[in-house]
Design a protein around this motif. Structure first.
Motif, short mmCIF file in Angstrom:
data_model
loop_
_atom_site.label_atom_id
_atom_site.label_comp_id
_atom_site.label_asym_id
_atom_site.label_seq_id
_atom_site.Cartn_x
_atom_site.Cartn_y
_atom_site.Cartn_z
N TRP A 141 -28.47 -48.75 -19.23
CA TRP A 141 -27.18 -49.34 -19.57
C TRP A 141 -26.06 -48.30 -19.58
CZ3 TRP A 141 -29.74 -47.01 -23.40
CH2 TRP A 141 -29.07 -46.58 -24.53
N THR A 142 -26.39 -47.05 -19.91
CA THR A 142 -25.35 -46.01 -19.93
C THR A 142 -25.04 -45.53 -18.51
OG1 THR A 142 -27.08 -44.35 -20.37
CG2 THR A 142 -25.88 -45.24 -22.26
N THR A 143 -26.04 -45.43 -17.66
CA THR A 143 -25.77 -45.04 -16.27
C THR A 143 -25.02 -46.16 -15.55
OG1 THR A 143 -28.00 -45.79 -15.65
CG2 THR A 143 -27.71 -43.44 -16.10
N ALA A 144 -25.25 -47.40 -15.97
CA ALA A 144 -24.49 -48.51 -15.40
C ALA A 144 -23.00 -48.36 -15.72
CB ALA A 144 -25.02 -49.84 -15.92
N LEU A 145 -22.70 -47.97 -16.96
CA LEU A 145 -21.30 -47.74 -17.33
C LEU A 145 -20.73 -46.61 -16.50
CD1 LEU A 145 -18.93 -48.38 -19.33
CD2 LEU A 145 -19.79 -46.49 -20.71
N ALA A 146 -21.47 -45.51 -16.37
CA ALA A 146 -20.99 -44.36 -15.61
C ALA A 146 -20.73 -44.72 -14.14
CB ALA A 146 -22.00 -43.21 -15.69
N SER A 147 -21.50 -45.68 -13.61
CA SER A 147 -21.36 -46.05 -12.20
C SER A 147 -20.21 -47.02 -11.96
CB SER A 147 -22.66 -46.67 -11.69
OG SER A 147 -22.88 -47.95 -12.27
#
Length: 270
Positions: free
Chosen positions: A69-75
């Protein structure tokens, strides 16, 4: 299950934003998309939004998965994601550079707590065991407050994968972040673990208002400070001496704690 709680003092949950896209006023998230690692986390977010005057129904939640979920935000997905103290350092260690709205600064709610069965409190032997455990918890908190690098080393020895995942610097900083949510302003409290009864009462009322609870919860029936005085009766000077005399390994001893403190809230926007 009937239970009672021994408190973390302030809200450890945060909202993370891509750099430069954060908001200081959560009302600006109305109609926006918040990413979660699990759909169940909505039960964490909704009271936080309601507590600062935001209608939780106005938030669009997306379950972006754990641990993605955090890498999704970063992307570029979503507008924000749920985070928490301790995780903030973990994400920095992974190269995820976010801005953070800190619950400990912006939320009026309390946070996680230790939960026990009421029957165990009413049983003399079990109550004594709990009292001794909570004293140990308070002593450990005092030790970690005095020498966070030593506390981190103890964790690393017990859980080597933690050190491998975080590294010495960010592992220490993660411990410090979550530890400070336990501590709050200790000078204004009766000791480690003391509940903010009004804060918990407000939290329970919000749960009823937003439909997470179907009943009116009597705060004093489920939250107690009865253990606090005894839990904090120990030789603080002796604990400090143990912390001061702890032999740090070279990698932890080399951490510049003044530098850690100087940048501790460098990615915080509220």
């Amino acid at each position: 299950m009937h239970s009672t709680r021994y408190a973390y003092h302030i809200d450890l949950f945060n909202f993370a934003f891509r750099k430069g896209e954060g908001v200081q006023d959560l009302a600006k998230l109305e109609g926006k998309t918040v990413l979660l690692g699990s759909a169940a986390w909505q039960s964490i977010c909704d009271p936080m939004f309601a507590a600062v005057g935001v209608d939780p129904n106005s938030i669009k939640y997306v379950e972006a998965g754990w641990p993605t979920w955090t890498t999704a935000l970063a992307s570029g997905q979503g507008d924000a994601c749920l985070a928490w103290e301790g995780l903030r350092a973990d994400l920095s260690a992974k190269g995820l550079d976010f801005d953070y709205w800190l619950g400990m600064r912006g939320s009026p709610l309390p946070s996680n707590s230790l939960v026990v069965r009421r029957a165990d409190i009413e049983d003399q032997d079990r109550r004594h065991f709990l009292a001794q455990y909570l004293k140990g918890w308070a002593m450990g908190s005092t030790f970690a407050d005095r020498n966070p690098r030593a506390a981190a080393d103890i964790v690393f020895k017990a859980l080597p994968t933690t050190k491998a995942n975080y590294g010495p610097r960010y592992g220490t900083e993660s411990l410090m972040q979550i530890h400070r949510t336990f501590k709050g302003d200790l000078a204004k409290r009766k000791g480690w673990g003391e509940h903010d009864i009004r804060g918990w009462d407000s939290f329970f009322k919000i749960l009823k208002k937003i439909g997470q609870s179907s009943i009116d919860i009597d705060t004093e029936r489920f939250v107690t400070n009865a253990f606090i005085a005894d839990a904090n009766k120990f030789d603080v000077a002796a604990v400090h001496a143990d912390a001061d005399n702890y032999a740090l390994p070279e990698d932890l001893a080399s951490i510049d704690m003044a530098e850690v403190e100087a940048g501790f809230y460098g990615n915080v926007i509220n």
